[in-house]
Design an enzyme around this catalytic site. Structure first.
Site, PDB file in Angstrom:
ATOM      1  N   THR A  73       0.964  -1.383  -0.110  1.00  0.00           N
ATOM      2  CA  THR A  73       0.031  -0.003   0.145  1.00  0.00           C
ATOM      3  C   THR A  73       0.976   1.256   0.010  1.00  0.00           C
ATOM      4  O   THR A  73       1.914   1.281   0.414  1.00  0.00           O
ATOM      5  CB  THR A  73      -0.834   0.015   1.218  1.00  0.00           C
ATOM      6  OG1 THR A  73      -1.633  -1.083   1.181  1.00  0.00           O
ATOM      7  CG2 THR A  73      -1.690   1.101   1.162  1.00  0.00           C
ATOM      8  N   GLY A  82      -0.975  -2.882   5.521  1.00  0.00           N
ATOM      9  CA  GLY A  82      -1.875  -4.087   5.389  1.00  0.00           C
ATOM     10  C   GLY A  82      -3.003  -3.917   6.651  1.00  0.00           C
ATOM     11  O   GLY A  82      -3.535  -2.929   7.187  1.00  0.00           O
TER      12      GLY A  82
END
Length: 529
Positions: free
Chosen positions: A350, A433
Site C-alpha cells: 500500500t 496491510g
C-alpha cells in the site's frame, strides 16, 4: 521537539504547501505541481500516479483507491473507488469447487481495479488539471526509467518468486528472473504505453477497449470469470466520512467496506485510560494499545464488509457506551486470554500520501494492490499487475464479508483526517496491510496524548501481531519491552522487517504553518515550500 543527540530527521515546516509520500520522486513531482499553482488534489493524483511506477510492489493501476478531502467552508468529502468481485462469482460456486478460504494468487482474488477511476473522479470534482496532465511524470518515469531505491528493492526482491511463477510478471518486472538491482535504472515500456492510452482517453482507456480486454483475457486464461462488462461498470463513489471523538480531536474515517471505523473503536476503548501518564514506549502503554486493538479487530472480523450486507450499523459499532463496557474488560496487568463478546446492541503491501495546499485544502489519499505486487498476475500486453483484494473476502456462508458477485470486499486501506474546531488538524494515514487501524490509533495517541510532532509520531517504534498471533516487536524498543510484554502474557518476538509506513501533515491554523513528516521505514520524504 526531538532529541538532537538522537540522529533522526526533523519534520518539514512550510507556509505555502506540503506533500509527504513514500518515494522522493513522487514527492518531487507533486511539489512541482503545487509550486506551479496546482491544488492539493492535482498534486496528490500526480504523485500517486508516479508511485504506481516507481513503487510497484505497493501500488499500481491494477489496484484500488480511497481519499478524504477537507476544503475550507465545505463538508468533508470521501471517495471509495474500491473494485467489486466479478458478477459471475459466488461463494456457492467456490465452495462447490472445494474452496474453504480465498486463494490470494488466484484469478478469483482479483477485483476490478479502481484506482484510475478514483484519480479521474477526484480531478473532476476537486482538481484544476486533467488526468492527461497528472499522468505525465508517471509516463516519463515508466518510459525513460527510474532508479530502484532501497526499500523498493527489498519489497521487489521479496516478490520475485511470485512474479516469476505467474508468467508475464517476469517479462515486465524481473531481470533474468530477479528483481532489478538496487540502484539500477528500470524501464516499464508496456506500462508507459498503457498510461499514454489512459492520458489520451481518460479512465475509460482502462475500463473499456483494448486495455480492459487484455485484463479480462489474462484472468480468464487462469480460470477467472471477470468480463469486460464488469470492468466498464466500475464506479468511484462519493461517501460521507464517519467521525468519532477522541480527547480534543474528531477522527474522520471512511465508512465500510473500509476498516477505518476499527481505528475509531480502538480509540474509544483507549479513551478511558490516562495514557499521558505512561511513557510512550513503555510496556504498559503498548499493552493497553494491543489489548484494545485485539478487541477492535475481533469486531472488524465479525461485522465489517460491504455495507449493503452488514447486519450492524456503523453507529452501533462506534457507540461509546458500548465501548465503555468493552474497555472495562482490558486488564492493565495481563493479556486477556478470552476476548469479550463482540456483538453490540443492535438497536442503537500500500502507498499513502498526504498533501495540503496554500488555500488550506487537505487531501488524504491511499492506493494499494493489497499484497506485494497484488496477485502477481501481470497482463502480457499492457504490463499491469493486478491486485488480489478479493483475498479479503470470506467463503463461508452467511458472513457479511462472504464473496458474491458485484460485492466489495473488506478493505484494509484507510485514509484519515483528524479535525479540531471543525478544521483539519492532522491529514494522515498509516500503511501496512492489516496494521492500519492499529497504526492510526498509535500515531494519534502519539500526537494527542504524548505531544509528538508528525515526524516523531511516525518514528515511534511499533508492535503488531502476525497471523499466528505472535507479537512482532520492532527491535528499537529493546529487550526490556519484549520481556515485559511476554511477562504480561503475550507471545512475542522481535520483528524481522519494519511494520508499515505512514505520512502526516499537521496544520497549525494559528501560525499559518504546515508541519509534515514521512515514515523512515520507507524511502520517501516530506517536502514543502
Amino acid at each position: 521537539m526531538r532529541d538532537f543527540h538522537d540522529p533522526k530527521r526533523s519534520p518539514i515546516y512550510a507556509a505555502n504547501g506540503a506533500l509527504a509520500t513514500s518515494h522522493p520522486l513522487a514527492t518531487q513531482a507533486g511539489l512541482e505541481v503545487l509550486k506551479r499553482g496546482g491544488n492539493a488534489v492535482d498534486a496528490a493524483v500526480t504523485a500517486a500516479a508516479v508511485l504506481t511506477v516507481v513503487e510497484p510492489a505497493m501500488t499500481g493501476i491494477g489496484g484500488d483507491g480511497f481519499a478524504l478531502i477537507s476544503k475550507p467552508g465545505q463538508p468533508l468529502y470521501g471517495l471509495n473507488s474500491s473494485g467489486r468481485a466479478a458478477a459471475a462469482l459466488s461463494s456457492e460456486m467456490l465452495r462447490g469447487q472445494g474452496w474453504q478460504e480465498m486463494d490470494d494468487a488466484s484469478a478469483h482474488s482479483v477485483t476490478v481495479p479502481g484506482v484510475v477511476k478514483s484519480w479521474e473522479s477526484l480531478l473532476e470534482s476537486h482538481g484544476t488539471i486533467g488526468l492527461d496532465a497528472a499522468l505525465q511524470p508517471a509516463i516519463h518515469a515508466a518510459e525513460d526509467g527510474f532508479v530502484v531505491y532501497p526499500r523498493v528493492w527489498s519489497d521487489w526482491t521479496d516478490c520475485a518468486a511470485k512474479l516469476a511463477a505467474q508468467g508475464a510478471g517476469a517479462k515486465h518486472y524481473l531481470i533474468d528472473g530477479k528483481a532489478p538491482k538496487l540502484g539500477s535504472i528500470h524501464k516499464l515500456p508496456a506500462l508507459a504505453a498503457t498510461l499514454k492510452v489512459i492520458a489520451a482517453q481518460g479512465a475509460r482507456g482502462l475500463y473499456e477497449g483494448a486495455v480492459a480486454a487484455d485484463i479480462v483475457a489474462e484472468l480468464r486464461s487462469r480460470g477467472g470469470v471477470m468480463t469486460e462488462e464488469d470492468m466498464a461498470n466500475h464506479s468511484a463513489d462519493p461517501c460521507t466520512p464517519v467521525s468519532a471523538g477522541y480527547r480534543d480531536i474528531d477522527l474522520a474515517e471512511l465508512p465500510p467496506n473500509g476498516t477505518g471505523i476499527t481505528a475509531q473503536i480502538i480509540l474509544n476503548l483507549l479513551e478511558r485510560f490516562d495514557l499521558s501518564s505512561l511513557a510512550p514506549n513503555s510496556v504498559e502503554r503498548l499493552h493497553l494499545e494491543l489489548e484494545a486493538a485485539r478487541i477492535g479487530y475481533a469486531i472488524r472480523d465479525a461485522h465489517i464488509g460491504d455495507p449493503e450486507t452488514m447486519g450492524v450499523s456503523v453507529d452501533a459499532l462506534i457507540d461509546k457506551a458500548w465501548a465503555k463496557g468493552l474497555s472495562a474488560t482490558i486488564d492493565p496487568a495481563k493479556r486477556n486470554a478470552t476476548l469479550p463478546p463482540v456483538d453490540p446492541n443492535f438497536q442503537s503491501d500500500t502507498i499513502y500520501l498526504s498533501c495540503v495546499d496554500r488555500d488550506g485544502m487537505a487531501v488524504s489519499l491511499i492506493n494499494s494492490v493489497f499484497k506485494g505486487f497484488g496477485s502477481g498476475i501481470v497482463t502480457e500486453k499492457t504490463g499491469i499487475h493486478l491486485q488480489n483484494r478479493g483475498a479479503g473476502f470470506r467463503v463461508v456462508e452467511g458472513h457479511p464479508n462472504t464473496i458474491e458477485g458485484g460485492k466489495r470486499p473488506l478493505h484494509t486501506i484507510i485514509p484519515a483526517m483528524a479535525m479540531a474546531g471543525g478544521k483539519p488538524r492532522y491529514c494522515f494515514g498509516v500503511m501496512g496491510g492489516h496494521y492500519q487501524p492499529c497504526g492510526h490509533s498509535h500515531v494519534i495517541t502519539n500526537m494527542v496524548d504524548f505531544g509528538m510532532d508528525p515526524q516523531e509520531a511516525l518514528d515511534s517504534p511499533r508492535v503488531f501481531w502476525k497471523p499466528d498471533g505472535t507479537l512482532e516487536v520492532e527491535p528499537t524498543l529493546g529487550q526490556g519491552v519484549l520481556d515485559g510484554l511476554i511477562a504480561k502474557g503475550h507471545k512475542a518476538a522481535f520483528s524481522t522487517s519494519a511494520i508499515g509506513g505512514g505520512q502526516i501533515i499537521e496544520i497549525d491554523h494559528d501560525a499559518g504553518v504546515l508541519i509534515a513528516g514521512s515514515d523512515p521505514r520507507k524511502d520517501g520524504c516530506a517536502l514543502g515550500y
